[in-house]
Design a protein around this motif. Sequence first.
Motif, PDB file in Angstrom:
ATOM      1  N   LEU A  30       0.819  -1.212   0.000  1.00 35.09           N
ATOM      2  CA  LEU A  30       0.000   0.000   0.000  1.00 35.09           C
ATOM      3  C   LEU A  30       0.854   1.263   0.000  1.00 35.09           C
ATOM      4  N   LEU A  31       1.959   1.250   0.737  1.00 34.73           N
ATOM      5  CA  LEU A  31       2.859   2.410   0.699  1.00 34.73           C
ATOM      6  C   LEU A  31       3.431   2.589  -0.707  1.00 34.73           C
ATOM      7  N   GLY A  32       3.764   1.470  -1.356  1.00 34.28           N
ATOM      8  CA  GLY A  32       4.242   1.538  -2.738  1.00 34.28           C
ATOM      9  C   GLY A  32       3.186   2.115  -3.662  1.00 34.28           C
ATOM     10  N   ALA A  33       1.919   1.723  -3.451  1.00 31.01           N
ATOM     11  CA  ALA A  33       0.826   2.256  -4.270  1.00 31.01           C
ATOM     12  C   ALA A  33       0.673   3.769  -4.076  1.00 31.01           C
ATOM     13  N   VAL A  34       0.810   4.210  -2.824  1.00 26.74           N
ATOM     14  CA  VAL A  34       0.706   5.646  -2.542  1.00 26.74           C
ATOM     15  C   VAL A  34       1.835   6.417  -3.233  1.00 26.74           C
ATOM     16  N   VAL A  35       3.041   5.864  -3.198  1.00 25.89           N
ATOM     17  CA  VAL A  35       4.188   6.503  -3.866  1.00 25.89           C
ATOM     18  C   VAL A  35       3.921   6.629  -5.369  1.00 25.89           C
ATOM     19  N   VAL A  36       3.400   5.556  -5.982  1.00 22.97           N
ATOM     20  CA  VAL A  36       3.097   5.578  -7.422  1.00 22.97           C
ATOM     21  C   VAL A  36       2.038   6.641  -7.720  1.00 22.97           C
ATOM     22  N   LEU A  37       0.978   6.670  -6.928  1.00 18.84           N
ATOM     23  CA  LEU A  37      -0.113   7.624  -7.160  1.00 18.84           C
ATOM     24  C   LEU A  37       0.359   9.065  -6.976  1.00 18.84           C
ATOM     25  N   MET A  38       1.220   9.299  -5.986  1.00 18.02           N
ATOM     26  CA  MET A  38       1.719  10.659  -5.758  1.00 18.02           C
ATOM     27  C   MET A  38       2.691  11.062  -6.866  1.00 18.02           C
ATOM     28  N   THR A  39       3.539  10.125  -7.305  1.00 18.62           N
ATOM     29  CA  THR A  39       4.504  10.412  -8.370  1.00 18.62           C
ATOM     30  C   THR A  39       3.798  10.774  -9.673  1.00 18.62           C
ATOM     31  N   LEU A  40       2.683  10.092  -9.946  1.00 14.51           N
ATOM     32  CA  LEU A  40       1.934  10.347 -11.181  1.00 14.51           C
ATOM     33  C   LEU A  40       0.993  11.541 -11.063  1.00 14.51           C
ATOM     34  N   GLY A  41       0.957  12.164  -9.876  1.00 15.00           N
ATOM     35  CA  GLY A  41       0.147  13.363  -9.692  1.00 15.00           C
ATOM     36  C   GLY A  41      -1.320  13.096  -9.464  1.00 15.00           C
ATOM     37  N   ILE A  42      -1.690  11.846  -9.149  1.00 17.09           N
ATOM     38  CA  ILE A  42      -3.098  11.536  -8.890  1.00 17.09           C
ATOM     39  C   ILE A  42      -3.519  12.120  -7.544  1.00 17.09           C
ATOM     40  N   ILE A  43      -2.616  12.086  -6.572  1.00 17.57           N
ATOM     41  CA  ILE A  43      -2.863  12.695  -5.266  1.00 17.57           C
ATOM     42  C   ILE A  43      -1.687  13.591  -4.922  1.00 17.57           C
ATOM     43  N   ASP A  44      -1.940  14.608  -4.104  1.00 13.54           N
ATOM     44  CA  ASP A  44      -0.855  15.485  -3.672  1.00 13.54           C
ATOM     45  C   ASP A  44      -0.278  14.973  -2.350  1.00 13.54           C
ATOM     46  N   THR A 452      -0.471   0.120   7.330  1.00  9.55           N
ATOM     47  CA  THR A 452      -1.468  -0.334   6.350  1.00  9.55           C
ATOM     48  C   THR A 452      -2.667   0.604   6.347  1.00  9.55           C
ATOM     49  N   ILE A 453      -3.131   0.960   7.542  1.00  4.95           N
ATOM     50  CA  ILE A 453      -4.279   1.871   7.647  1.00  4.95           C
ATOM     51  C   ILE A 453      -3.940   3.226   7.037  1.00  4.95           C
ATOM     52  N   ALA A 454      -2.799   3.786   7.422  1.00  2.00           N
ATOM     53  CA  ALA A 454      -2.422   5.121   6.947  1.00  2.00           C
ATOM     54  C   ALA A 454      -2.287   5.152   5.431  1.00  2.00           C
ATOM     55  N   ALA A 455      -1.648   4.120   4.860  1.00  2.00           N
ATOM     56  CA  ALA A 455      -1.462   4.084   3.407  1.00  2.00           C
ATOM     57  C   ALA A 455      -2.790   3.870   2.686  1.00  2.00           C
ATOM     58  N   SER A 456      -3.689   3.116   3.313  1.00  2.00           N
ATOM     59  CA  SER A 456      -4.997   2.877   2.688  1.00  2.00           C
ATOM     60  C   SER A 456      -5.749   4.187   2.463  1.00  2.00           C
ATOM     61  N   PHE A 457      -5.561   5.142   3.364  1.00  2.00           N
ATOM     62  CA  PHE A 457      -6.215   6.435   3.214  1.00  2.00           C
ATOM     63  C   PHE A 457      -5.777   7.119   1.919  1.00  2.00           C
ATOM     64  N   GLY A 458      -4.488   7.010   1.599  1.00  2.00           N
ATOM     65  CA  GLY A 458      -3.982   7.616   0.369  1.00  2.00           C
ATOM     66  C   GLY A 458      -4.612   6.996  -0.866  1.00  2.00           C
ATOM     67  N   VAL A 459      -4.748   5.668  -0.863  1.00  4.45           N
ATOM     68  CA  VAL A 459      -5.371   4.982  -1.998  1.00  4.45           C
ATOM     69  C   VAL A 459      -6.846   5.356  -2.094  1.00  4.45           C
ATOM     70  N   GLY A 460      -7.519   5.408  -0.943  1.00  3.51           N
ATOM     71  CA  GLY A 460      -8.924   5.814  -0.938  1.00  3.51           C
ATOM     72  C   GLY A 460      -9.110   7.228  -1.450  1.00  3.51           C
ATOM     73  N   ALA A 461      -8.187   8.123  -1.068  1.00  6.32           N
ATOM     74  CA  ALA A 461      -8.260   9.515  -1.537  1.00  6.32           C
ATOM     75  C   ALA A 461      -8.088   9.588  -3.048  1.00  6.32           C
ATOM     76  N   ALA A 462      -7.237   8.722  -3.605  1.00  2.48           N
ATOM     77  CA  ALA A 462      -7.030   8.714  -5.062  1.00  2.48           C
ATOM     78  C   ALA A 462      -8.307   8.319  -5.791  1.00  2.48           C
ATOM     79  N   LEU A 463      -9.026   7.334  -5.250  1.00  3.25           N
ATOM     80  CA  LEU A 463     -10.289   6.915  -5.867  1.00  3.25           C
ATOM     81  C   LEU A 463     -11.315   8.051  -5.820  1.00  3.25           C
TER      82      LEU A 463
END
Length: 589
Positions: A30-44, A452-463
């Motif tokens: 999940l932390l890796g997913a957050v890094v990918v989403l932030m790098t691609l500019g999906i989330i700040d 896991t919980i903290a990173a899940s928030f980032g993925v949820g925010a991207a959706l």
Amino acid sequence: MLLDAWIAVGVVLTIFPLMTLSRLGPDIILLGAVVVLMTLGIIDPQQALGGFSNSGLFTVAFMYVLVASIRETGGIDLIIRYVLGRPNSERGALVRLLLPVASLSGFLNNTPVVATYIPAVMSWSRRLRLSPQRLLMPLSFASILGGTITLFGTSTNLVVHGLLVERHPALAMGLFDLAWVGIPVALAGLAYLIFLGPRLLPSREGMSKAFANPREFTIEMEVDPVGVLVDRTVEEAGLRHLQELFLVEIERAGNVVSVVGPGEQLKAGDRLVFVGTSDAAVELQQIRGLIPSRDEASSLEKEFKERRLVEAVVSNQCQFIGQRIRDGRFRTLYGAVVLAICRGGERVTGNLGQVRLQPADVLLLEARPPFIERHRQSKDFLLISELNGSARPVHEKAPLAWAILLGAVLLAALGVLSMLNAAMLGAALALLSGCCSVGAAKRGLDTQVLLTIAASFGVGAALQTSGAADFLAGSVLSLVAGNPMLLLITTYCVVAMLTELVTNNAAAVIIFPVVMAAAESLGVNPMPYVVAVMFAASASFLTPIGYQTNLMVHGPGGYRVSDFLRVGGGLNLLTGAIALTLIPLVWPF
């Protein structure tokens, strides 16, 4: 859908199979997913790190400290000693076991409750002449059922509630609001386990029989008093790198040298204890200077203060998963030697050095006394208990630890303090009163769950911010034809299915924005769907990997996946039916 939304959906669709199939922890994925989403500019960056400031996450962290204070003072042992007793039947034993466990799990994290109970239940079952398999799976399921009663019951409840309050502050729930549904679900589930469980549970010999006779998996030799090995080191004698044997210990003049190092010097008359295959005994017979042991009593059956025989359940996060014991330098890292391995209720035979470890394997280890405390909180092991050891002693501060926990619960329940403030105050009092040391509090924090919980928030925010949640919600609404009840059933089934495959916290947090968007598009009260997510994320009875307590009892109980399907399938249907019936009555659409 915009490109950002497609990327967000693609990342989520990658997360779930990775969690199911890879050896990486959910926190890393999940932390890796957050890094990918932030790098691609999906989330700040603010959205990526938003989970680390959520009140639900901090409430979970402070509750871990309160649980650590109960564990450190022997608070659960106090209940075990006075409650288990000597029932007259198997159903009586289940009643004495399951009711207190379900009650405790309403206020304490399930994992330490089950971890404390497992060694006690193993010895208790021997006294009652019952197979541990008849008790351990119900133990895990009762802890899960108890967690549905209150918002404190599971970390998932607290986290989903934190998400709800951030989105709709006016919909904040009380500590016992879930009890309207949670108590009926728990009572029905416990009745199922008590009355139908004995017909469905397996009754195989399991791990206790597999480890019953140490002589079955050890080979003992003596150093010939007039032989060439006297005063040579283990390395010089060629005993360090035998093909299918490990030198476990040396018995010398009434004492024992455990976890033998290569520089240990051999003395005349030393008894050498090896673990390995019976065929390898021929190799020992051919070593000049060694003779067969003349003492009929097995060294491992003797008591030595320098040695502990320990059972350890391998975690799915153990760094040795998939590695051979010999290649992984297990002895060097842990200061312990593997005497035997139990998998699926049966002892693994053959060359132990070539066995590749799997999650839920139960290891019989020989270690020095400090091993237990040093590795009790290790993420590599779900459970460590001394073989045939008694429960940990009850300390004098156990009543104070319970008083602090109950005080925090009352303050939150009466609305005097928020759940976050009550948990924070309780944790501070536990530290200041000496019920829990700072070191124990740090060890008690389950960092993997928190990350896991903290990173899940980032993925949820991207959706949510990319528009993917609205698109998915619209797709779901078209499938259920705009029917609120069908949406509720679909929500429950999807979350329940995902929670069997991946961590319950991740499933709940990632699905939450989709469910909320669907409820808002339908123009109905979102509360039934929020509560459905909480209950479905806890309804994890079908597989050993669905919930950590299931994995903890899987090895010691010698269960197979089919056992969980047989017992847990009916329990999943029962609890789901009751929850879906009651939720709309308590929280109308």
